[in-house]
Design a protein around this motif. Structure first.
Motif, PDB file in Angstrom:
ATOM      1  N   SER A 100       0.826  -0.956   0.249  1.00 49.39           N
ATOM      2  CA  SER A 100      -0.009  -0.305  -0.139  1.00 49.39           C
ATOM      3  C   SER A 100       0.856   1.309  -0.113  1.00 49.39           C
ATOM      4  O   SER A 100       0.373   2.090  -0.647  1.00 49.39           O
ATOM      5  N   TYR A 101       2.049   0.770   0.590  1.00 48.58           N
ATOM      6  CA  TYR A 101       2.582   2.327   0.280  1.00 48.58           C
ATOM      7  C   TYR A 101       2.982   2.371  -0.855  1.00 48.58           C
ATOM      8  O   TYR A 101       3.853   3.229  -1.499  1.00 48.58           O
ATOM      9  N   LYS A 102       3.552   1.087  -1.608  1.00 47.66           N
ATOM     10  CA  LYS A 102       4.120   1.472  -3.141  1.00 47.66           C
ATOM     11  C   LYS A 102       2.877   2.550  -3.455  1.00 47.66           C
ATOM     12  O   LYS A 102       3.863   2.637  -4.444  1.00 47.66           O
ATOM     13  N   ASN A 103       1.536   1.648  -3.113  1.00 44.18           N
ATOM     14  CA  ASN A 103       0.858   2.315  -3.946  1.00 44.18           C
ATOM     15  C   ASN A 103       0.427   4.078  -3.909  1.00 44.18           C
ATOM     16  O   ASN A 103       0.691   4.817  -4.835  1.00 44.18           O
ATOM     17  N   SER A 104       0.862   4.167  -2.364  1.00 46.95           N
ATOM     18  CA  SER A 104       0.736   5.775  -2.192  1.00 46.95           C
ATOM     19  C   SER A 104       1.974   6.452  -3.142  1.00 46.95           C
ATOM     20  O   SER A 104       1.100   7.477  -3.065  1.00 46.95           O
ATOM     21  N   LEU A 105       2.650   5.832  -3.402  1.00 48.37           N
ATOM     22  CA  LEU A 105       3.850   6.876  -3.536  1.00 48.37           C
ATOM     23  C   LEU A 105       4.121   6.761  -4.837  1.00 48.37           C
ATOM     24  O   LEU A 105       4.307   8.032  -5.214  1.00 48.37           O
ATOM     25  N   LEU A 106       3.090   5.727  -5.806  1.00 48.89           N
ATOM     26  CA  LEU A 106       3.196   6.189  -7.066  1.00 48.89           C
ATOM     27  C   LEU A 106       2.172   6.997  -7.078  1.00 48.89           C
ATOM     28  O   LEU A 106       2.100   7.661  -8.165  1.00 48.89           O
ATOM     29  N   ILE A 107       0.872   7.253  -6.804  1.00 49.90           N
ATOM     30  CA  ILE A 107       0.223   8.254  -7.274  1.00 49.90           C
ATOM     31  C   ILE A 107       0.591   9.364  -6.576  1.00 49.90           C
ATOM     32  O   ILE A 107       0.160  10.197  -7.333  1.00 49.90           O
ATOM     33  N   SER A 108       0.829   9.489  -5.360  1.00 49.05           N
ATOM     34  CA  SER A 108       0.945  11.415  -4.916  1.00 49.05           C
ATOM     35  C   SER A 108       2.385  10.959  -5.436  1.00 49.05           C
ATOM     36  O   SER A 108       1.855  12.722  -5.943  1.00 49.05           O
ATOM     37  N   GLY A 109       3.110  10.813  -6.035  1.00 51.88           N
ATOM     38  CA  GLY A 109       4.364  11.273  -6.462  1.00 51.88           C
ATOM     39  C   GLY A 109       4.015  11.174  -8.264  1.00 51.88           C
ATOM     40  O   GLY A 109       4.294  12.069  -9.038  1.00 51.88           O
ATOM     41  N   THR A 110       3.080  10.607  -8.422  1.00 47.38           N
ATOM     42  CA  THR A 110       3.091  10.943 -10.248  1.00 47.38           C
ATOM     43  C   THR A 110       1.788  12.738  -9.930  1.00 47.38           C
ATOM     44  O   THR A 110       1.986  13.661 -10.939  1.00 47.38           O
ATOM     45  N   VAL A 111       1.632  12.624  -8.756  1.00 48.30           N
ATOM     46  CA  VAL A 111      -0.203  13.848  -9.291  1.00 48.30           C
ATOM     47  C   VAL A 111       1.301  15.226  -9.217  1.00 48.30           C
ATOM     48  O   VAL A 111       0.715  16.131  -9.416  1.00 48.30           O
ATOM     49  N   MET A 112       2.366  14.612  -7.824  1.00 46.11           N
ATOM     50  CA  MET A 112       2.483  15.700  -8.366  1.00 46.11           C
ATOM     51  C   MET A 112       3.519  16.450  -8.910  1.00 46.11           C
ATOM     52  O   MET A 112       3.681  17.573  -9.438  1.00 46.11           O
ATOM     53  N   ALA A 113       4.405  15.113  -9.843  1.00 52.67           N
ATOM     54  CA  ALA A 113       5.392  15.805 -10.685  1.00 52.67           C
ATOM     55  C   ALA A 113       4.029  16.011 -11.572  1.00 52.67           C
ATOM     56  O   ALA A 113       4.585  17.550 -12.261  1.00 52.67           O
TER      57      ALA A 113
END
Length: 284
Positions: free
Chosen positions: A77-90
């Protein structure tokens, strides 16, 4: 304090200042205490949390964390959150920086209307757009995919990031760009090598807020993603609190694992947040 005669004087006592400090201290305690309380309970068995939730653990146990990593697969779930939030930020910062550059450096027909749309969109609540967005994601077959969360979150954060960067870019001297144009630089080089480096404080501020808002956005994640293997961290916590409602120790450990990384990020990056906000406010 030393007077003009060289005699040391004590600072005068101001009741108003003392009251302000007392209120700030009280606010600090009430803000920090819930975090300390949750972290302390995460090392207790569930029965001890129920009976003595406001005391220190009688015997520290890591069982709650073992269950969180083992049974709940919290790392996925951490990996999924980092993928989503990191992409949103970029994505948000890429689009917002270009929008802010265009809005502060160019004059074009309809600019006032575009500016009004950007500002007014800040007042639209996110939950008012969930149903139509959900229907569109279903029509395109994007549900249960990270992009079904990334697109609405990026759109929701875009106006805020643009406003922050517009306020900062207005204070960047145009003489720097004019000199670059005279040397033969194009718009792309001016934007990449002058505007972006000078806008780092505002970029850092907007990036941090976009990441944290995406990370904590339970509503969008809960509606768009139903497959457990793709749960972000917030949705997993919601499942734990509903499925394991009586296991308070596991809930406390899960909450700790979710909020502690956010607190660490904020502690180390808070100077960039304050610097970006104050710079944007003064220069805007």
């Amino acid at each position: 304090m030393i007077s003009s005669t060289g005699i040391k004087r004590h600072k005068e006592f101001h009741p108003g200042k003392a009251a302000v400090y007392f209120i700030l201290a009280l606010w600090t305690v009430t803000t920090v205490f819930p975090f300390v309380w949750v972290i302390g309970n995460s090392f207790k068995p569930s029965s001890e949390v129920v009976n003595t939730s406001f005391s220190l653990p009688r015997e520290f146990t890591l069982k709650n964390y073992t269950n969180a990593f083992g049974k709940q697969n919290i790392l996925e779930s951490y990996k999924n959150s980092l993928l989503i939030s990191g992409t949103v930020m970029a994505v948000t910062m890429f689009l917002a920086s270009m929008m802010a550059f265009a809005m502060t450096r160019y004059q074009f027909k309809g600019k006032a209307a575009v500016n009004a749309v950007i500002l007014s969109s800040l007042m639209i609540p996110a939950f008012s757009t969930v149903i139509p967005v959900f229907k569109r994601m279903g029509e395109f077959g994007l549900l249960n995919l990270p992009i079904s969360v990334i697109l609405p979150q990026a759109a929701g954060n875009l106006s805020f990031a643009t406003v922050v960067m517009m306020g900062f870019m207005r204070g960047i001297p145009s003489a720097l760009e004019e000199a670059a144009y005279m040397e033969g630089a194009g718009v792309g080089r001016v934007f990449a090598h002058i505007i972006i480096p000078l806008s780092r404080p505002s970029i850092a501020t907007a990036s941090i807020f976009c990441f944290l808002w995406s990370y904590n956005d339970l509503l969008t994640q809960l509606i768009m993603i139903r497959k457990r293997s793709r749960y972000p961290i917030g949705v997993l916590l919601n499942e734990i609190s509903s499925k394991y409602g009586t296991d308070y120790g596991l809930m406390a450990a899960s909450v700790t694992l979710i909020i502690v990384p956010v607190l660490i990020v904020y502690v180390f990056l808070q100077k960039y947040i304050m610097k970006g906000l104050t710079a944007g406010a003064l220069k805007g």
